[in-house]
Design a protein around this motif. Sequence first.
Motif: not given
Length: 143
Positions: A1-5, A7-10, A16-18, A35-44
Motif C-alpha cells: 500500500m505504501q508504494k501505491f501512495f 506513486k499516486f499521492i504527489t 486532500a482527496i485521499m 502526508l506530513k512525511n512528504k512535506g505536506f501540511l494537512c487537516a481533516v
Amino acid sequence: MQKFFDKFITSPESGAIMLTLSQTIHDEEQKKEFLKNKGFLCAVTEIGGNSSYPEFQEKITHSVISASIKCGIIKRVDKEVHAVLHAAEEAKRGFLVVSFSTNVSLKVGIVRKDPWVTVAIYGQTAGHSLTNHYRIGLGVMHI
C-alpha cells in the motif's frame, strides 16, 4: 500500500482527496502521517446537517478555516485565510451541485504544499435517507 501512495499521492489535490476517503480514525491518522512525511501540511474535519439552510454553507466555511488555523496549515492573516476561503468555496460548488439534496454528511481534507492549498469535500447527500449517494468537490488556490 505504501508504494501505491508514494506513486499516486504527489500533490495537495491527491492528498486532500485521499484524506477524505479515510473510514476510521486510525486510517486517517496514518494518512496524515504519510502526508506530513512528504512535506505536506494537512487537516481533516467532518460536518453534517441540512444544506437547504443558509447557515450550512457558512458552517462548512468556518469549519475549514478553523481546522486550517488550528492544525497550522495557515496563519491567521488575510492572505492565507483568503486562499483557504476560495478553495473551500470552489469545493462546495462541486459538492453541493444538486439543489434538492438536503441531508448532508461530509468529510473535508485540507492540504497545503506551498504555494498551493487544496480543500476536498467527500460525503453523502440525499433528498431522502433512501436516496443517499456520494459526491466529491475539490478546490485549489495559491497562497
